[in-house]
Design an enzyme around this catalytic site. Structure first.
Site, PDB file in Angstrom:
ATOM      1  N   THR A 132      11.292   0.729   1.161  1.00  0.00           N
ATOM      2  CA  THR A 132      11.029   0.915   2.657  1.00  0.00           C
ATOM      3  C   THR A 132      10.832   0.194   3.989  1.00  0.00           C
ATOM      4  OG1 THR A 132       8.630   1.841   3.978  1.00  0.00           O
ATOM      5  CG2 THR A 132       8.742   0.651   1.872  1.00  0.00           C
ATOM      6  N   ASP A 133      10.793   0.720   4.879  1.00  0.00           N
ATOM      7  CA  ASP A 133      10.539   0.607   6.577  1.00  0.00           C
ATOM      8  C   ASP A 133       9.478  -0.261   6.481  1.00  0.00           C
ATOM      9  OD1 ASP A 133       9.250   2.460   7.451  1.00  0.00           O
ATOM     10  OD2 ASP A 133      10.342   2.879   9.301  1.00  0.00           O
ATOM     11  N   GLU A 134       8.751  -0.200   6.184  1.00  0.00           N
ATOM     12  CA  GLU A 134       7.071  -0.924   6.089  1.00  0.00           C
ATOM     13  C   GLU A 134       6.802  -1.943   5.648  1.00  0.00           C
ATOM     14  OE1 GLU A 134       4.246   1.919   5.216  1.00  0.00           O
ATOM     15  OE2 GLU A 134       4.917   3.161   4.592  1.00  0.00           O
ATOM     16  N   TYR A 158       0.211  -1.343  -0.379  1.00  0.00           N
ATOM     17  CA  TYR A 158       1.974  -1.309  -0.130  1.00  0.00           C
ATOM     18  C   TYR A 158       2.801  -1.646  -0.361  1.00  0.00           C
ATOM     19  CZ  TYR A 158       5.468   2.494   0.123  1.00  0.00           C
ATOM     20  OH  TYR A 158       7.084   3.055  -0.132  1.00  0.00           O
ATOM     21  N   LYS A 162       6.040  -3.287  -2.348  1.00  0.00           N
ATOM     22  CA  LYS A 162       7.432  -3.209  -1.953  1.00  0.00           C
ATOM     23  C   LYS A 162       8.550  -4.223  -1.120  1.00  0.00           C
ATOM     24  CE  LYS A 162       9.275   0.232  -2.293  1.00  0.00           C
ATOM     25  NZ  LYS A 162      10.077   0.565  -3.658  1.00  0.00           N
TER      26      LYS A 162
HETATM   27  P1  NAD Z   1       7.055   9.267  -5.036  1.00  0.00           P
HETATM   28  O1  NAD Z   1       5.427   9.112  -4.918  1.00  0.00           O
HETATM   29  O2  NAD Z   1       6.563  10.935  -4.860  1.00  0.00           O
HETATM   30  O3  NAD Z   1       7.336   9.279  -6.451  1.00  0.00           O
HETATM   31  C1  NAD Z   1       7.373   8.078  -7.528  1.00  0.00           C
HETATM   32  C2  NAD Z   1       7.393   8.206  -8.820  1.00  0.00           C
HETATM   33  O4  NAD Z   1       7.910   7.348  -9.510  1.00  0.00           O
HETATM   34  C3  NAD Z   1       6.790   9.648  -9.288  1.00  0.00           C
HETATM   35  O5  NAD Z   1       8.102  10.192  -9.720  1.00  0.00           O
HETATM   36  C4  NAD Z   1       6.335   8.685 -10.352  1.00  0.00           C
HETATM   37  O6  NAD Z   1       6.156   9.056 -11.584  1.00  0.00           O
HETATM   38  C5  NAD Z   1       6.729   7.379 -10.955  1.00  0.00           C
HETATM   39  N1  NAD Z   1       6.519   6.005 -10.991  1.00  0.00           N
HETATM   40  C6  NAD Z   1       5.954   5.855 -10.977  1.00  0.00           C
HETATM   41  N2  NAD Z   1       5.222   4.425 -11.103  1.00  0.00           N
HETATM   42  C7  NAD Z   1       6.299   4.399 -12.584  1.00  0.00           C
HETATM   43  C8  NAD Z   1       6.174   3.933 -13.257  1.00  0.00           C
HETATM   44  N3  NAD Z   1       5.464   2.325 -13.750  1.00  0.00           N
HETATM   45  N4  NAD Z   1       7.303   3.723 -14.658  1.00  0.00           N
HETATM   46  C9  NAD Z   1       8.438   4.830 -13.818  1.00  0.00           C
HETATM   47  N5  NAD Z   1       8.357   5.873 -12.855  1.00  0.00           N
HETATM   48  C10 NAD Z   1       6.963   5.499 -12.383  1.00  0.00           C
HETATM   49  O7  NAD Z   1       7.204   8.270  -3.771  1.00  0.00           O
HETATM   50  P2  NAD Z   1       8.419   8.504  -3.049  1.00  0.00           P
HETATM   51  O8  NAD Z   1       8.255   9.569  -1.366  1.00  0.00           O
HETATM   52  O9  NAD Z   1       9.324   9.267  -3.844  1.00  0.00           O
HETATM   53  O10 NAD Z   1       9.259   7.392  -2.839  1.00  0.00           O
HETATM   54  C11 NAD Z   1      10.830   7.259  -3.868  1.00  0.00           C
HETATM   55  C12 NAD Z   1      11.050   5.686  -3.715  1.00  0.00           C
HETATM   56  O11 NAD Z   1      11.456   5.385  -2.013  1.00  0.00           O
HETATM   57  C13 NAD Z   1       9.812   4.739  -3.209  1.00  0.00           C
HETATM   58  O12 NAD Z   1       9.748   3.576  -4.170  1.00  0.00           O
HETATM   59  C14 NAD Z   1       9.743   4.123  -1.816  1.00  0.00           C
HETATM   60  O13 NAD Z   1       8.378   3.247  -2.096  1.00  0.00           O
HETATM   61  C15 NAD Z   1      10.731   4.632  -1.210  1.00  0.00           C
HETATM   62  N6  NAD Z   1      10.209   5.386  -0.086  1.00  0.00           N
HETATM   63  C16 NAD Z   1       9.042   6.571  -0.175  1.00  0.00           C
HETATM   64  C17 NAD Z   1       9.540   6.750   1.424  1.00  0.00           C
HETATM   65  C18 NAD Z   1       8.915   8.527   2.244  1.00  0.00           C
HETATM   66  O14 NAD Z   1       8.465   8.766   3.010  1.00  0.00           O
HETATM   67  N7  NAD Z   1       8.265   8.839   0.855  1.00  0.00           N
HETATM   68  C19 NAD Z   1      10.085   5.814   2.990  1.00  0.00           C
HETATM   69  C20 NAD Z   1      10.702   4.939   2.152  1.00  0.00           C
HETATM   70  C21 NAD Z   1      11.451   4.722   0.888  1.00  0.00           C
HETATM   71  P1  TYD Z   2       2.074   8.696   5.626  1.00  0.00           P
HETATM   72  O1  TYD Z   2       2.799  10.023   5.280  1.00  0.00           O
HETATM   73  O2  TYD Z   2       0.246   8.144   4.318  1.00  0.00           O
HETATM   74  O3  TYD Z   2       2.888   7.499   4.899  1.00  0.00           O
HETATM   75  P2  TYD Z   2       2.838   6.354   5.335  1.00  0.00           P
HETATM   76  O4  TYD Z   2       1.341   6.125   5.704  1.00  0.00           O
HETATM   77  O5  TYD Z   2       3.177   5.884   4.759  1.00  0.00           O
HETATM   78  O6  TYD Z   2       3.162   5.791   6.764  1.00  0.00           O
HETATM   79  O7  TYD Z   2       0.931   8.750   6.836  1.00  0.00           O
HETATM   80  C1  TYD Z   2       1.898   9.058   8.328  1.00  0.00           C
HETATM   81  C2  TYD Z   2       1.184   8.999   9.358  1.00  0.00           C
HETATM   82  O8  TYD Z   2       0.153  10.233   9.564  1.00  0.00           O
HETATM   83  C3  TYD Z   2       0.200   7.079   9.088  1.00  0.00           C
HETATM   84  O9  TYD Z   2       0.508   6.867  10.073  1.00  0.00           O
HETATM   85  C4  TYD Z   2      -1.216   7.525   8.697  1.00  0.00           C
HETATM   86  C5  TYD Z   2      -1.474   9.333   9.511  1.00  0.00           C
HETATM   87  N1  TYD Z   2      -1.974   9.939   8.444  1.00  0.00           N
HETATM   88  C6  TYD Z   2      -3.204  10.577   9.803  1.00  0.00           C
HETATM   89  O10 TYD Z   2      -3.247  10.752  10.178  1.00  0.00           O
HETATM   90  N2  TYD Z   2      -3.990  11.406   8.365  1.00  0.00           N
HETATM   91  C7  TYD Z   2      -3.496  11.129   7.075  1.00  0.00           C
HETATM   92  O11 TYD Z   2      -4.841  12.886   6.590  1.00  0.00           O
HETATM   93  C8  TYD Z   2      -2.590  11.038   6.344  1.00  0.00           C
HETATM   94  C9  TYD Z   2      -2.404  11.037   5.205  1.00  0.00           C
HETATM   95  C10 TYD Z   2      -1.630  10.415   7.171  1.00  0.00           C
END
Ligand code: NAD
Ligand code: TYD
Length: 352
Positions: A132-134, A158, A162
């Site tokens: 992630t970019d975070e 988090y 990561k």
């Molecule tokens: P998500 O939380 O929707 O899905 C995570 C999945 O991992 C789930 O299906 C969960 O059951 C599985 N999981 C969790 N713990 C586990 C374990 N111990 N063993 C096996 N499986 C396990 O997450 P997402 O949003 O789909 O993100 C997927 C990846 O992409 C993550 O690594 C996250 O850091 C990265 N990422 C997410 C975003 C975003 O905007 N959602 C952006 C950049 C990077």
């Molecule tokens: P989120 O979807 O949790 O992603 P991330 O924290 O990984 O960026 O949140 C996106 C943005 O929205 C973040 O700045 C937090 C804000 N946010 C709210 O303002 N209200 C909410 O209820 C949630 C879940 C997030």
């Protein structure tokens, strides 16, 4: 075949579905099915012989070793993680277990497996780590967007977990030669997004006539990417990425949260008007997230220059598709709004 961890989650499921839409190479999905994992996301593959699903934990070395023998992959794509910042604030332990120990376990299993390969199989093997970019921290309003050489300054449990996993992946390449690639992507949105994250939560709450919680002043900026564009970026990295390299992935779509919420209200007003009035009447400013990062922005020029990847969706096309998907898939939403989900909503919002 390829092994995908976390393939029942939001991005993982989109990746697996997309992969099998675009080629016939089989996929083995390994997923622990935590609250965020959902077999329904992959329901369309139920009778597809190209897909195998195994419920299991990435911390379970024995299981991974066995899977690597039974289904030798040419690549591992590692999505599995705890992924929600707010949950990491309430309970960081699980983030360290899965994101740090789990990635470590997977790397060790991959290293043992790769060491046993020879010839073209060894040469072609890849471990792709989805990050992630975070990890880069928070930007000021005029700072340049994150490049791959930006210092790591994670601010939440988090992002710290990561960041730790990224460092392990890097070290396994540098020390053992494991052919890894890493992508650091901005915020994704699209189908199958669990409704505790901003965009699906706002859609679900609006349709239920509940308050739309905006943290703080709503002026935090995120850089949004439609999920299938993230999937195509990972495919490009698997195809053409150079082992040891990191690629930032983003949509060039910086938006303050309040603008996202207003856009969602306007789309819902158009597509599913509420006789009680515009959904924007439900917007409610609530107490900010502790340590809330102000701005993320991705400089995605490296992946464009070196691998020829660019997002296919604009924010306007992607967000409309997303709202339409949620409106057409209300059953999916109803099924994930379980007792555990309601407990989370109570934990995160009751005191705000
Ligand atoms: P998500 O939380 O929707 O899905 C995570 C999945 O991992 C789930 O299906 C969960 O059951 C599985 N999981 C969790 N713990 C586990 C374990 N111990 N063993 C096996 N499986 C396990 O997450 P997402 O949003 O789909 O993100 C997927 C990846 O992409 C993550 O690594 C996250 O850091 C990265 N990422 C997410 C975003 C975003 O905007 N959602 C952006 C950049 C990077
Ligand atoms: P989120 O979807 O949790 O992603 P991330 O924290 O990984 O960026 O949140 C996106 C943005 O929205 C973040 O700045 C937090 C804000 N946010 C709210 O303002 N209200 C909410 O209820 C949630 C879940 C997030």
């Amino acid at each position: 075949m390829i092994l995908v961890t976390g393939g029942a989650g939001f991005i993982g499921a989109n990746f697996v579905l997309d992969w099998l839409r675009s080629c016939d190479e089989p996929v083995l999905t390994l997923d622990a099915l935590t609250y965020a994992g959902n077999r329904e996301n992959l329901a369309s593959l139920k009778d597809d012989p190209r897909h195998i699903f195994v419920q299991g934990d990435i911390c379970d070395r024995e299981l991974i070793d066995r899977l690597l023998v039974e289904h030798p992959p040419r690549a591992i794509v590692h999505f599995a993680a705890e992924s929600h910042v707010d949950r990491s604030i309430h309970g960081p332990g699980e983030f360290i277990r899965t994101n740090v120990n789990g990635t470590f376990t997977l790397l060790e299993a991959a290293r043992a497996y790769w060491t046993g390969l020879s010839g073209a199989a060894r040469e072609g093997f890849r471990f792709h780590h989805v990050s992630t970019d975070e990890v880069y921290g928070s930007l000021g309003p005029n700072d340049p967007a994150f490049t791959e050489t930006k210092t790591y300054e994670p601010n939440s449990p988090y992002s710290a977990s990561k960041a730790a996993s990224d460092h392990l992946v890097r070290a396994w390449h540098h020390t053992y030669g494991l052919p890894v690639t890493t992508s650091n992507c901005s915020n994704n949105y699209g189908p199958y997004h669990f409704p505790e994250k901003l965009i699906p939560l706002i859609i679900a709450n609006a349709l239920a006539g509940k308050p739309l919680p905006v943290y703080g002043d709503g002026m935090q900026v995120r850089d949004w990417l439609y999920v299938t564009d993230h999937c195509s970026a990972i495919r490009a990295i698997l195809d053409k990425g150079v082992p040891g390299e990191v690629y930032n992935v983003g949509g060039w779509n910086e938006k303050p949260n309040i603008e996202i919420v207003n856009t969602l209200c306007a789309l819902l007003d158009e597509l599913k008007p509420d006789p009680a009035g515009s959904y924007s009447r439900l917007i409610t400013f609530v107490t900010d997230r502790p340590g809330h990062d102000r701005r993320y922005a991705i400089d995605a020029r490296k992946i464009e220059r070196e691998l020829g990847w660019r997002p296919a969706e604009t924010f306007e096309t992607g967000i409309r598709k997303t709202v339409e998907w949620y409106l057409a898939n209300q059953d999916w939403v109803a099924n994930v709004l379980s007792g555990a989900y309601r407990e989370w909503v109570e934990t995160n919002y009751a005191q705000r």
